[in-house]
Design an enzyme around this catalytic site. Structure first.
Site, short mmCIF file in Angstrom:
data_model
loop_
_atom_site.label_atom_id
_atom_site.label_comp_id
_atom_site.label_asym_id
_atom_site.label_seq_id
_atom_site.Cartn_x
_atom_site.Cartn_y
_atom_site.Cartn_z
N SER A 1 0.70 -1.30 -0.07
CA SER A 1 0.04 -0.11 -0.04
C SER A 1 0.72 1.05 -0.10
O SER A 1 1.99 1.25 0.60
CB SER A 1 -0.83 0.02 1.22
OG SER A 1 -1.47 1.31 1.23
N TYR B 1 -1.47 0.33 10.00
CA TYR B 1 -1.68 -0.47 8.78
C TYR B 1 -0.45 -0.35 7.79
O TYR B 1 0.06 -1.24 7.23
CB TYR B 1 -2.97 -0.06 8.06
CG TYR B 1 -3.08 -0.34 6.59
CD1 TYR B 1 -3.61 -1.85 6.30
CD2 TYR B 1 -2.87 0.49 5.45
CE1 TYR B 1 -3.73 -2.12 5.12
CE2 TYR B 1 -3.01 0.02 4.18
CZ TYR B 1 -3.51 -1.37 3.93
OH TYR B 1 -3.68 -1.83 2.91
#
Length: 321
Positions: free
Chosen positions: A122, A146
């Site tokens: 990501s 995350y």
């Protein structure tokens, strides 16, 4: 060619499964079987070859061992706890995003079969003191749990590939928009909902200002790139098996202008502007001056315009009234 999609019940996993079913081949060989695995039963997909669905909890080593077998040739690891959820529930994010990735890699190592492993990372790995412009070799400085978990996954993927345990290739996904379905717990969820809901005749809330910039890719292009990514030759990947997937940077205002060009002025009237500092704090930590030089050299591509992203949603995903 036996393919496993972990996260096969999600939006990208389902689109990838349908694309592979239509293509029928991967890495120059016919697809013999496709297995869709997720924490809940994935929706089945029709194909000319066998397609199985199964439950898999990547936080559970026994579940991973049952899902990844000796005849698995290609694994797509798409499963994740999304950004805002991982920020709220640290333990869940660690169990899925970090230890789940480790469990998959360890299963491959123990099998000794060196499968191709496509890992979805990501742009959340960027941030903090990392300097623009950002790209394949920028220092990861994530400002969310995350992003930190994904950055660790990238390091593990490189090391397991270096050791020959997997033939890994990881891609830092842009924010995927316009996503179908309902909003999820990702901090970036509004980047689809402010378009999807108005296109469906419903009100949507935008928690940031019109000049907020971000880096985007359509679901259709994402799937195309994931297939191309699996087919890359290992010799072309170099010592760093992780790269930025191509995308393009636009402001929220440009997204809405694109929607207006494609669908007319009415959908934009359904957007309500309601600043939400916590959401803005998370997404503002994601850098946006991003370059995907390596992936572009290898043939992966971005959308030409955000009008394309809107058209793809209308063609592929808008519910039939």
């Amino acid at each position: 060619m036996n393919i496993l999609i972990i996260g096969g019940g999600g939006v990208v996993g389902q689109k990838l499964a349908h694309a592979l079913a239509a293509k029928g081949t991967l890495r120059g060989k016919p697809i013999s079987s496709l297995t869709l695995a997720d924490i809940n039963d994935p929706a089945p997909v029709e194909a000319t070859f066998p397609v199985a669905t199964t439950r898999c909890d990547i936080a559970d080593t026994a579940s991973v061992a049952q899902t990844i077998t000796e005849d698995t040739d290609v694994i797509y690891l798409l499963a994740a706890i999304v950004s805002a959820h991982a920020e709220e529930d640290f333990e869940a994010g660690m169990n899925i995003n970090l230890f789940g990735t480790y469990n998959v890699l360890e299963r491959c190592r123990k099998l000794g079969t060196n499968p191709v492993l496509v890992f979805s990372s990501s742009i959340a790995i960027y941030g903090g003191e990392a300097q623009d412009p950002l790209g394949d070799h920028s220092y990861p400085n994530p400002q969310t749990s995350y992003g930190g978990q994904k950055a660790i996954g990238e390091i593990l993927l490189n090391d397991y590939s270096r050791k020959g345990f997997v033939d890994g290739r990881g891609f830092r996904l842009p924010t995927i928009s316009v996503r179908p379905g309902k909003p999820n717990r990702a901090a970036s969820s509004f980047m689809s909902s402010i378009l999807r809901e108005p296109l469906n005749g419903q009100e949507a809330i935008c928690p940031v200002e019109p000049d907020f910039l971000h880096y985007y890719l359509s679901p259709r292009k994402c799937v195309e790139n994931l297939i191309k990514g699996a087919e890359l030759n290992a010799d072309d990947l170099g010592e760093n098996r992780v790269m930025q997937m191509p995308g393009r940077t636009w402001s929220i205002g440009q997204l809405i202008d694109a929607m207006t060009k494609v669908a007319g002025p009415e959908p934009a009237k359904l957007i309500r502007w309601d600043p939400q500092p916590e959401i803005k704090r998370i997404v503002s930590g994601w850098k946006w001056d991003i370059h995907a030089d390596k992936a572009e050299r290898l043939g992966l591509t971005a959308d030409e315009s955000f009008e394309d992203n809107v058209r793809y949603y209308l063609e592929d995903d808008k519910p039939v009234s």
